[in-house]
Design a protein around this motif. Structure first.
Motif, PDB file in Angstrom:
ATOM      1  N   TYR A   1       0.864  -1.176   0.000  1.00 13.61           N
ATOM      2  CA  TYR A   1       0.000   0.000   0.000  1.00 13.61           C
ATOM      3  C   TYR A   1       0.904   1.231   0.000  1.00 13.61           C
ATOM      4  CZ  TYR A   1      -3.172  -3.553   1.859  1.00 13.61           C
ATOM      5  OH  TYR A   1      -3.891  -4.692   2.061  1.00 13.61           O
ATOM      6  N   PRO A   2       0.997   1.952  -1.110  1.00 13.12           N
ATOM      7  CA  PRO A   2       1.881   3.119  -1.156  1.00 13.12           C
ATOM      8  C   PRO A   2       1.522   4.171  -0.110  1.00 13.12           C
ATOM      9  CG  PRO A   2       1.216   2.472  -3.362  1.00 13.12           C
ATOM     10  CD  PRO A   2       0.383   1.669  -2.423  1.00 13.12           C
TER      11      PRO A   2
ATOM     12  N   PHE B   1       4.680   6.340  -0.585  1.00 15.47           N
ATOM     13  CA  PHE B   1       4.038   7.171  -1.611  1.00 15.47           C
ATOM     14  C   PHE B   1       4.943   8.277  -2.140  1.00 15.47           C
ATOM     15  CE2 PHE B   1       3.468   9.303   2.362  1.00 15.47           C
ATOM     16  CZ  PHE B   1       3.481  10.658   2.070  1.00 15.47           C
ATOM     17  N   GLU B   2       5.906   8.734  -1.352  1.00 16.29           N
ATOM     18  CA  GLU B   2       6.771   9.823  -1.830  1.00 16.29           C
ATOM     19  C   GLU B   2       8.166   9.332  -2.212  1.00 16.29           C
ATOM     20  OE1 GLU B   2       7.056  12.788   1.223  1.00 16.29           O
ATOM     21  OE2 GLU B   2       7.233  11.298   2.827  1.00 16.29           O
ATOM     22  N   HIS B   3       8.349   8.025  -2.278  1.00 17.86           N
ATOM     23  CA  HIS B   3       9.657   7.527  -2.715  1.00 17.86           C
ATOM     24  C   HIS B   3       9.857   7.900  -4.185  1.00 17.86           C
ATOM     25  CE1 HIS B   3      13.004   4.856  -3.630  1.00 17.86           C
ATOM     26  NE2 HIS B   3      13.149   4.658  -2.331  1.00 17.86           N
ATOM     27  N   PRO B   4      10.996   8.474  -4.533  1.00 19.25           N
ATOM     28  CA  PRO B   4      11.199   8.940  -5.915  1.00 19.25           C
ATOM     29  C   PRO B   4      10.986   7.863  -6.972  1.00 19.25           C
ATOM     30  CG  PRO B   4      12.928   9.787  -4.480  1.00 19.25           C
ATOM     31  CD  PRO B   4      12.146   8.804  -3.660  1.00 19.25           C
ATOM     32  N   LEU B   5      11.364   6.617  -6.674  1.00 20.93           N
ATOM     33  CA  LEU B   5      11.212   5.569  -7.683  1.00 20.93           C
ATOM     34  C   LEU B   5       9.759   5.130  -7.846  1.00 20.93           C
ATOM     35  CD1 LEU B   5      14.378   3.355  -7.145  1.00 20.93           C
ATOM     36  CD2 LEU B   5      13.953   5.094  -8.880  1.00 20.93           C
TER      37      LEU B   5
ATOM     38  N   LYS C   1      -0.733  14.353  -1.742  1.00 24.27           N
ATOM     39  CA  LYS C   1       0.681  14.585  -2.034  1.00 24.27           C
ATOM     40  C   LYS C   1       1.152  13.686  -3.175  1.00 24.27           C
ATOM     41  CE  LYS C   1       5.225  15.214   0.029  1.00 24.27           C
ATOM     42  NZ  LYS C   1       6.038  15.246   1.270  1.00 24.27           N
ATOM     43  N   THR C   2       0.633  12.465  -3.243  1.00 23.39           N
ATOM     44  CA  THR C   2       0.986  11.572  -4.350  1.00 23.39           C
ATOM     45  C   THR C   2       0.639  12.225  -5.678  1.00 23.39           C
ATOM     46  OG1 THR C   2       0.582   9.606  -2.984  1.00 23.39           O
ATOM     47  CG2 THR C   2       0.620   9.301  -5.373  1.00 23.39           C
TER      48      THR C   2
END
Length: 355
Positions: A154-155, A189-193, A240-241
């Motif tokens: 779950y992102p 959810f905010e991981h760059p990849l 934010k996503t």
């Protein structure tokens, strides 16, 4: 994926010592779940487990269970079963979510094996349905996993998804005589990849169209608004996503809308509701939209049937002409790269550094 047994005995052990598995690190991917079939009883078992979860429906048990068991579960397994039947993987006799989760697990297992050999074991489980969290944790412990990294797919964090998945993992650990050390991967959810994988999925679909959609809708699974007011960060993380995706795509503000789907029950849920919003857009004269589902790591009933069915129909019935669905990240290479990177980051100190 299932690994061969590593049970064995060392020379230092006395002859009557029980077999001991070679220590390894377990990586356990967890998704929401799936019924075993779309028949009435399979659907009833699945829905009863899902809708009995206090993280999902937090009404008092004395009030909710009579309604659930006598009213909802008398009818809903038929309608839900019909929806599942429309998307069922008949060749493998399983839901698309299960098929895709297997492929994701195989891809992550391949990547981790290439990096760490037999020092790791990669498996998957379902919060509801099969394979159960209990059964997979037991299998991993039996295979020698003295450390387990639990990866809820779950992102964005929500009590009804991430937290209940974690609850079930912790309950499984409570049953172990010798508990493995454990870590849980946080919302990513905010991981760059992850954001990069999302952006590439949008760009790939748009590149194959002869006309650019007038609006992109990011449709997230909904939740009661009350949960937001009680402190659940899901709504903010979804917003934010969408912003991070828009910024990565280099689009102007107003080019992407955030909406919420799968409303259930009488109380107000997070708004705007996807099904209403797409109809409103059509009535405003927008004729071509695209819809993506950033909260779902794999295509499932909510995307394949609800978005591509109910929500598409709402848009077209209101005058919309072209509806483009952007598939979930599934086992796309950028998604697997994101997951394996996140896993590696959370394994820090558990495995020898690669030379």
């Amino acid at each position: 994926m299932n690994q061969p047994s590593t049970l064995g005995r060392t020379d230092a052990m006395p002859a009557d010592h029980p077999p001991v598995a070679k220590p390894r690190v377990g990586i356990l991917l967890a998704n929401l779940g799936t019924p075993d079939g779309y028949d009435y009883w399979s659907m009833r078992r699945y829905l009863s487990e899902f809708l009995s979860d206090k993280r999902v429906i937090d009404y008092p048990r004395w009030k909710w269970q009579p309604i659930l068991q006598t009213v909802i579960l008398a009818k809903r397994p038929f309608s839900s079963g019909a929806n599942y039947k429309s998307i069922w993987n008949e060749e493998l006799n399983e839901s698309p979510l299960l098929t895709i989760t297997k492929r994701q697990t195989a891809a992550v297992a391949k990547a981790m094996s290439e990096r760490h050999g037999d020092k790791v074991m990669v498996e998957f489980c379902m919060r509801y349905g099969n394979p159960s969290v209990d059964s997979v944790v037991q299998r991993m412990v039996d295979a020698g996993c003295t450390r387990i990294l639990y990866v809820p797919l779950y992102p964005q964090y929500a009590g009804a998804t991430s937290a209940t998945a974690n609850d079930q993992f912790f309950r499984a650990l409570m049953k172990q005589f010798r508990q493995p050390a454990s870590r849980v991967v946080d919302a990513y959810f905010e991981h760059p990849l992850y954001v990069e994988a999302l952006a590439q999925s949008v760009e790939r679909v748009y590149a194959g169209l002869d006309a650019r959609p007038e609006r992109l809708i990011t449709s997230y699974h909904g939740m009661p608004k009350r949960y937001l007011m009680q402190g659940d960060p899901y709504h903010c993380q979804c917003q934010k996503t969408t912003r991070l995706l828009r910024e990565r795509l280099g689009w102007d503000k107003g080019s992407i809308d955030t909406t919420f789907q799968s409303v259930f029950g009488p109380e107000e849920w997070l708004r705007p509701y996807t099904v209403e919003h797409v109809a409103d857009l059509a009535r405003q004269g927008i004729r071509h939209i695209a819809v993506a589902s950033p909260a779902f790591s794999a295509d499932c009933i909510e995307t394949l049937e609800e978005i591509n069915g109910e929500i598409r129909e709402a848009f077209e019935h209101a005058g919309g002409e072209r509806f483009t669905y952007i598939p979930c990240l599934n086992d796309d290479a950028p998604h697997i790269t994101a997951l394996t990177t996140i896993i590696e980051e959370n394994l820090g100190g558990w495995l020898p550094a690669r030379g």
